[in-house]
Design an enzyme around this catalytic site. Sequence first.
Site, PDB file in Angstrom:
ATOM      1  N   LYS A 157       0.894  -0.583   0.127  1.00 55.22           N
ATOM      2  CA  LYS A 157      -0.063   0.124   0.502  1.00 55.22           C
ATOM      3  C   LYS A 157       0.952   1.207   0.282  1.00 55.22           C
ATOM      4  O   LYS A 157       0.947   2.275   0.638  1.00 55.22           O
ATOM      5  CB  LYS A 157      -0.849  -0.052   1.300  1.00 55.22           C
ATOM      6  CG  LYS A 157      -1.947   0.422   0.801  1.00 55.22           C
ATOM      7  CD  LYS A 157      -3.619   0.324   1.936  1.00 55.22           C
ATOM      8  CE  LYS A 157      -4.511   1.040   1.969  1.00 55.22           C
ATOM      9  NZ  LYS A 157      -4.802   1.656   0.932  1.00 55.22           N
TER      10      LYS A 157
HETATM   11  N1  PMP Z   1      -6.241  -3.354  -3.306  1.00 47.28           N
HETATM   12  C1  PMP Z   1      -6.269  -2.365  -2.884  1.00 47.28           C
HETATM   13  C2  PMP Z   1      -5.357  -1.773  -4.609  1.00 47.28           C
HETATM   14  C3  PMP Z   1      -6.764  -0.950  -2.247  1.00 47.28           C
HETATM   15  O1  PMP Z   1      -6.206  -0.247  -2.201  1.00 47.28           O
HETATM   16  C4  PMP Z   1      -7.655  -1.725  -1.347  1.00 47.28           C
HETATM   17  C5  PMP Z   1      -7.945  -0.820  -0.437  1.00 47.28           C
HETATM   18  N2  PMP Z   1      -7.285  -0.380   0.719  1.00 47.28           N
HETATM   19  C6  PMP Z   1      -8.352  -2.815  -1.305  1.00 47.28           C
HETATM   20  C7  PMP Z   1      -7.832  -3.661  -2.095  1.00 47.28           C
HETATM   21  C8  PMP Z   1      -8.569  -3.243  -0.304  1.00 47.28           C
HETATM   22  O2  PMP Z   1      -8.607  -3.723   0.854  1.00 47.28           O
HETATM   23  P1  PMP Z   1      -8.790  -3.467   2.859  1.00 47.28           P
HETATM   24  O3  PMP Z   1     -10.164  -3.955   2.068  1.00 47.28           O
HETATM   25  O4  PMP Z   1      -7.301  -3.240   3.138  1.00 47.28           O
HETATM   26  O5  PMP Z   1      -9.069  -2.007   2.563  1.00 47.28           O
END
Ligand code: PMP
Length: 304
Positions: A157
């Site tokens: 991230k």
């Molecule tokens: N993939 C990406 C590229 C994201 O930015 C996110 C959002 N955080 C997600 C998946 C979903 O992750 P999460 O459920 O941890 O928010």
Amino acid sequence: MTDSANNTLAYLNGVWKPLSECVVPINTHALQYGTGCFEGIRGYWDGQRVNLLFLREHFQRLARNASLLLMQAPSVDEMCAIATEAVRTNAPKGNIYLRPVVYKKGTTLGPVLANVPDGYMCYLQMLDSYFTGERGLNVCVSSWRRLSDNSIPTRTKATGGYLNSALAKSEALLNGYDEAIFLNDRGQVCEGSAENIFLLRDGALHTPDRTADILEGITRHGIFELAKELGIAVIERPVARTELYIADEVFLVGTGCQVTYVRSIDKRVIGDGNRGPLTARLQQAYEDAVYGRNPAYRGWLTPV
Ligand code: PMP
């Protein structure tokens, strides 16, 4: 607290200030080179308090990712305390979204991670829906490929990696779609610009595995728990592009989008174009959990 929220109190490197006064020098490393990593955390207003969803899990992921990227995050306990303080001091009366960021605050020239000082910020804003409306999404397979683990690891991230998301999402919007689905550099289905993806085929849920260059989503993991309770198998495996077009149901999950169904992919309508029955059950189960209506999932929530 207002929606524009420029006067919400935010945390920047040890100091609480109105958001509009939280500024960084223009030669900040993270601004120049995208050297940061972040989280997005939702808080749901239950009429009396805000319940932060998967608070500790988000900060554990942030700490791990920062370490992978040679950045030093504050301790998980400290980040949880700052996040709850942000909610307590701003006292929002609605659904919120918290954005914590670990970043390289040094101002020296040159893209490097080692021996550059780290900074930390945390701010919040009001947030209801991420996608507008309750209708399903019309999505496309992006012409942009997902970053690979050996270039900018999607699982971290990293702020700089979101240029990849921004290119795909912009292409989708400019072409009249709601969202883009990435393929990875092996040509397999990966994820959305900010969401993980699930397909229903032959009565089981299928989702790209953790080596498919996805972010290991926290909502994705929550869906595993809910599916288990509903007696639905979840299979993590490589998913081919054309499986998308013939799936019985497709939905996206993430902190922002929660559980959102896909109506069409590259103009191929999924099922009858309406929200499928399993997606509906998972959506309901997710909503009950995050609003604290199901005692079995209270452990997901941190009340403030
Ligand atoms: N993939 C990406 C590229 C994201 O930015 C996110 C959002 N955080 C997600 C998946 C979903 O992750 P999460 O459920 O941890 O928010």
